[in-house]
Design an enzyme around this catalytic site. Sequence first.
Site, PDB file in Angstrom:
ATOM      1  N   HIS A  10     -52.705  87.358  48.564  1.00  0.00           N
ATOM      2  CA  HIS A  10     -51.834  86.389  49.506  1.00  0.00           C
ATOM      3  C   HIS A  10     -52.692  86.253  50.758  1.00  0.00           C
ATOM      4  CE1 HIS A  10     -48.744  87.083  46.650  1.00  0.00           C
ATOM      5  NE2 HIS A  10     -48.598  88.316  46.953  1.00  0.00           N
ATOM      6  N   CYS A  42     -44.117  90.489  43.193  1.00  0.00           N
ATOM      7  CA  CYS A  42     -42.627  90.852  43.522  1.00  0.00           C
ATOM      8  C   CYS A  42     -41.732  90.023  42.444  1.00  0.00           C
ATOM      9  CB  CYS A  42     -42.039  90.293  44.915  1.00  0.00           C
ATOM     10  SG  CYS A  42     -42.448  88.441  45.199  1.00  0.00           S
ATOM     11  N   SER A 113     -53.675  96.047  48.096  1.00  0.00           N
ATOM     12  CA  SER A 113     -53.483  97.596  47.706  1.00  0.00           C
ATOM     13  C   SER A 113     -53.558  97.678  46.413  1.00  0.00           C
ATOM     14  CB  SER A 113     -52.142  97.756  48.305  1.00  0.00           C
ATOM     15  OG  SER A 113     -51.031  96.853  47.768  1.00  0.00           O
TER      16      SER A 113
END
Length: 450
Positions: A10, A42, A113
């Site tokens: 992103h 998500c 992450s």
Amino acid sequence: MKVAVIGCTHAGTAAVKELTATNENLEITVYERNDNVSFLSCGIALHVGGVVEHAESLFYSSPDELADLGATMRLKHDVLEIDSTNQTILAKNLLTGETVHDTYDKLIMTTGSWPIIPMLPGIELNQIELCKNYHHAQTIIKKATDAQRITVVGAGYIGAELVEAFEAYGKDVTFIDSADRILNKYLDRSFTDIIESELTDRGIQLELNQTVQSFTGVDGNVTQVVTDKGTFETDLVILCVGFRPSTELLKGQIDMLPNGAIIVDDYMRTSNPNIFAAGDSCAVYYNPARTHAYIPLATNAVRMGTLVGKNLLAPTIRYQGTQGTSGLRLYDLNIASTGLTEDAAPFFGLEVTSTTVQDAYRPEFMPTAENVQLKLVYETATHRLVGAQIISKVDLTQAMNTLSVAIQNEMTLEELAFVDFFFQPHYNKPWNLLNQAALQGMKELTSERV
């Protein structure tokens, strides 16, 4: 000027798009381990649950798009070393094994992450999966088809959504977490009680307040999850126990939080003036607590990545911090929160008070008037708003976006009570629910003084 972008989900995608749109004289090279960019993890649960038919639709950009914008895309390249003193990069082409040496003038660290993998006995068994990227989504779909007993470890948003999806497909689902309730980072108990009842009513086995200690298996495949309170038979385990920033490449070279999250200033600059960072690899300024915190969210990432693009050549637009605003739909419940929960506030050194409204969201003379529960959390001494939560069967989650703005601008309970909101019987009451909650809080404070 040579610009190197490390990682392109992103924040990296947003940075590249902004830089190519506003600067013609930059030589931008993107290093990415995967063969894709911009995957919305998500949406994995939506794909698992069949709402999103094709996982490919969860990409909102592509390597070809970024290349067409002018970036050199080095996909399937693993960066092995960054020398911030000499401004060099050492990478490996994962397809050919070739070593790549490169230099940069400005480095953009958007490595994101990675799921936390507990180093427990049996963790190496087959049928224990992570839930983060496109390849994970494909693996989960494939393996869940043949698995009847599925265990999800970690009761955050991703875990809760997966549990719903698996149950909808008729699987026997066990939901395990070390906390004594689900979604405890986002919601206080009066909200999680409602959600837990919804899950258990549908046959989902909640095993909370217990810690996974090991996994056991047969013929290399996991068959049991062992906790400090019991043993649970399973055919498939999905680990959703949280994320940690992927920042080892710069360890000891720039300032970080103890967990490795990179600290950036208002313009996305690290402690090294030639290195910028954004997204899940970073700490963010958390407005409710007035400190830096690690809050990995796609919304933070795209904002921060865009700001890197706007501030790379000169500090132009400052970052306004975050409230960690997020939303979730489980079955027919619409849930959202912003800022601090009442339970979390003491961990940031804040003394808070709360007020909770439970009421019909619009006049009772309307054909339907679903009930809603809304909670405000505010500093006891100053009445500064620091958090809010909402749950209802009607979708009122946008109220949390409104309260996010209120928290960001340090509004007080008294100010919120008299903000101008419209009234229309289809949507609300003469006193908007946000006004109503603040007025109730003021009344409760007055009663305490009497």
